[in-house]
Design a protein around this motif. Structure first.
Motif, PDB file in Angstrom:
ATOM      1  N   GLY A  10       0.812  -1.212   0.000  1.00  0.00           N
ATOM      2  CA  GLY A  10       0.000   0.000   0.000  1.00  0.00           C
ATOM      3  C   GLY A  10       0.841   1.255   0.000  1.00  0.00           C
ATOM      4  N   LEU A  11       1.902   1.263   0.791  1.00  0.00           N
ATOM      5  CA  LEU A  11       2.783   2.423   0.865  1.00  0.00           C
ATOM      6  C   LEU A  11       3.498   2.673  -0.453  1.00  0.00           C
ATOM      7  N   TYR A  12       4.020   1.616  -1.043  1.00  0.00           N
ATOM      8  CA  TYR A  12       4.751   1.755  -2.307  1.00  0.00           C
ATOM      9  C   TYR A  12       3.816   2.230  -3.423  1.00  0.00           C
ATOM     10  N   GLY A  13       2.624   1.644  -3.465  1.00  0.00           N
ATOM     11  CA  GLY A  13       1.648   2.077  -4.463  1.00  0.00           C
ATOM     12  C   GLY A  13       1.260   3.531  -4.283  1.00  0.00           C
ATOM     13  N   TYR A  14       1.085   3.932  -3.048  1.00  0.00           N
ATOM     14  CA  TYR A  14       0.728   5.318  -2.742  1.00  0.00           C
ATOM     15  C   TYR A  14       1.822   6.275  -3.210  1.00  0.00           C
ATOM     16  N   ALA A  15       3.060   5.961  -2.880  1.00  0.00           N
ATOM     17  CA  ALA A  15       4.174   6.844  -3.227  1.00  0.00           C
ATOM     18  C   ALA A  15       4.364   6.950  -4.736  1.00  0.00           C
ATOM     19  N   ARG A  16       4.220   5.844  -5.424  1.00  0.00           N
ATOM     20  CA  ARG A  16       4.365   5.871  -6.886  1.00  0.00           C
ATOM     21  C   ARG A  16       3.272   6.719  -7.531  1.00  0.00           C
ATOM     22  N   THR A  17       2.066   6.577  -7.028  1.00  0.00           N
ATOM     23  CA  THR A  17       0.962   7.363  -7.580  1.00  0.00           C
ATOM     24  C   THR A  17       1.130   8.835  -7.245  1.00  0.00           C
ATOM     25  N   LEU A  18       1.581   9.110  -6.030  1.00  0.00           N
ATOM     26  CA  LEU A  18       1.816  10.498  -5.616  1.00  0.00           C
ATOM     27  C   LEU A  18       2.794  11.180  -6.568  1.00  0.00           C
ATOM     28  N   ARG A  19       3.846  10.492  -6.918  1.00  0.00           N
ATOM     29  CA  ARG A  19       4.822  11.045  -7.860  1.00  0.00           C
ATOM     30  C   ARG A  19       4.218  11.193  -9.247  1.00  0.00           C
ATOM     31  N   SER A  20       3.429  10.204  -9.655  1.00  0.00           N
ATOM     32  CA  SER A  20       2.877  10.197 -11.006  1.00  0.00           C
ATOM     33  C   SER A  20       1.948  11.377 -11.255  1.00  0.00           C
ATOM     34  N   ILE A  21       1.126  11.735 -10.261  1.00  0.00           N
ATOM     35  CA  ILE A  21       0.100  12.764 -10.467  1.00  0.00           C
ATOM     36  C   ILE A  21       0.546  14.156 -10.040  1.00  0.00           C
ATOM     37  N   ALA A  22       1.827  14.307  -9.712  1.00  0.00           N
ATOM     38  CA  ALA A  22       2.300  15.598  -9.184  1.00  0.00           C
ATOM     39  C   ALA A  22       2.081  16.750 -10.161  1.00  0.00           C
ATOM     40  N   ASP A  23       2.271  16.494 -11.444  1.00  0.00           N
ATOM     41  CA  ASP A  23       2.086  17.547 -12.447  1.00  0.00           C
ATOM     42  C   ASP A  23       0.632  17.596 -12.909  1.00  0.00           C
ATOM     43  N   SER A  24       0.170  18.806 -13.240  1.00  0.00           N
ATOM     44  CA  SER A  24      -1.175  18.963 -13.782  1.00  0.00           C
ATOM     45  C   SER A  24      -1.159  20.080 -14.814  1.00  0.00           C
ATOM     46  N   TRP A  25      -2.178  20.065 -15.674  1.00  0.00           N
ATOM     47  CA  TRP A  25      -2.226  21.032 -16.773  1.00  0.00           C
ATOM     48  C   TRP A  25      -3.655  21.518 -16.970  1.00  0.00           C
ATOM     49  N   ASP A  26      -3.776  22.686 -17.557  1.00  0.00           N
ATOM     50  CA  ASP A  26      -5.097  23.206 -17.899  1.00  0.00           C
ATOM     51  C   ASP A  26      -5.706  22.389 -19.039  1.00  0.00           C
ATOM     52  N   HIS A  27      -7.003  22.225 -18.993  1.00  0.00           N
ATOM     53  CA  HIS A  27      -7.760  21.594 -20.087  1.00  0.00           C
ATOM     54  C   HIS A  27      -7.271  20.167 -20.385  1.00  0.00           C
ATOM     55  N   GLU A  28      -7.103  19.393 -19.341  1.00  0.00           N
ATOM     56  CA  GLU A  28      -6.686  18.002 -19.527  1.00  0.00           C
ATOM     57  C   GLU A  28      -7.790  17.203 -20.229  1.00  0.00           C
ATOM     58  N   PRO A  29      -7.403  16.204 -21.034  1.00  0.00           N
ATOM     59  CA  PRO A  29      -8.423  15.371 -21.677  1.00  0.00           C
ATOM     60  C   PRO A  29      -9.247  14.612 -20.640  1.00  0.00           C
ATOM     61  N   GLU A  30     -10.441  14.232 -21.027  1.00  0.00           N
ATOM     62  CA  GLU A  30     -11.360  13.594 -20.091  1.00  0.00           C
ATOM     63  C   GLU A  30     -10.784  12.303 -19.509  1.00  0.00           C
TER      64      GLU A  30
END
Length: 330
Positions: A283-303
């Protein structure tokens, strides 16, 4: 999972990387069946046989880990374990580093293994038994394995990596506590070669193929392999069984898997005592990997990306529910 910005389909990049290998030009049409998660995977053919191009940005991978993965796969194959096989590039390399307009990438190619993914079978007792047998054989061979090159990373390296991801995130107090709790617990466990070694870590149905002709299983995707207790693989398997097997026959199927496993390797008598800690680690490893993955965000992202963010956020909430609480199993 890689950072979200790398999850977009890029057939031009795939074709550029593929040109380091021999391939049937018309088979590029198979690129439409790509998938991307921890790596991008694009199918193609060479001499009529299906191969898989795997690639990821250099910043997403540790080269020593990848080379250690290939060495372990070769060792398993040489000792009769059904695993995927790498294909050398035109220059004779298993791992190619390429500078592209999209940055530096690592790329490799694998032959497609024979058989059907377990989640596309009826999961009868014979298949589940062979599934357990395949993991038992992997663990038996791992217990005898000594790497020649740099070793694959360990659970401790993973915990170090997680701490590094949390360094500039002051609100992740409970996550840091979870790292400390698990490090303290696992560091106190004996690392006997009979119980601890190089594991697959992702031995779930989509990474194991049942070959009816041979009656055995073929294993793919060692990208998450690490040094850990063998029970960690069992925990992941049992979670997978819970997901796919009806509750009324779960215990029967689990025993069937264990019976198959024990034909190749012994389970320690106290193996269930470390299951809770292994679940927490996953659970911890999955959480940390996802946390890193979603760190960036952009305007008008695809659905599709917004929907993915929502699903990942929900999963992270579930994984973090028990962070920082006592294990109560020491």
């Amino acid at each position: 999972m890689m950072k979200l910005k790398y999850l977009f389909n890029n057939e031009n990049l795939a074709e550029m990387l593929l040109k380091n290998w021999k391939y049937d030009p018309e088979s590029i049409e198979l690129f439409q069946y790509y998938r991307i998660s921890s790596n991008a995977i694009y199918p193609f053919r060479f001499e009529g046989k299906t191969h898989l191009l795997r690639f990821a940005p250099v910043v997403e991978k540790n080269k020593d880990n990848v080379l250690a993965e290939f060495e372990f796969i070769a060792y398993l194959r040489d000792n009769g374990c059904g695993v995927l096989e790498t294909v050398q590039s035109c220059a004779g390399e298993e791992l190619v580093e390429v500078q592209t307009p999209w940055g530096a990438y690592y790329a490799s190619v694998f032959k497609r293994v024979s058989g059907v993914q377990l989640d596309r079978t009826d999961l009868n007792d014979t298949i589940i038994y062979r599934y357990g047998q395949a993991l038992g054989k992997l663990h038996r061979l791992s217990s005898q394995y000594t790497p020649v090159g740099a070793p694959r990373w360990s659970y401790g390296d993973v915990l170090d990596w997680i701490e590094d991801q949390l360094r500039d995130l002051p609100n992740e107090t409970k996550t840091r506590m979870e790292v400390a709790i698990l490090r303290d617990y696992f560091d106190k466990l004996p690392k006997s070669p009979s119980h601890y070694g190089l594991i697959h870590y992702d031995f779930e149905f989509d990474n194991v193929f049942y070959d009816q002709e041979s009656g055995g299983c073929n294993i793919i995707d060692f990208d998450d392999a690490m040094y850990h207790w063998y029970v960690m693989d069992l925990v992941q398997v049992f979670e997978c069984l819970h997901e796919f097997i009806p509750s009324e026959v779960y215990n029967e199927k689990m025993q069937c898997f264990i019976d198959g496993y024990r034909t190749e390797y012994d389970l320690p008598s106290d193996w269930e005592t470390i299951v809770p800690a292994c679940k927490r680690f996953a659970g911890l490893y999955g959480y940390a990997r996802t946390l890193r993955s979603i760190a960036d965000s952009w305007d008008h992202e695809p659905e599709w990306l917004m929907n993915l963010r929502a699903r990942l956020a929900e999963r992270m909430e579930e994984e973090a529910a028990g962070f920082g609480t006592d294990l109560n199993i020491l």
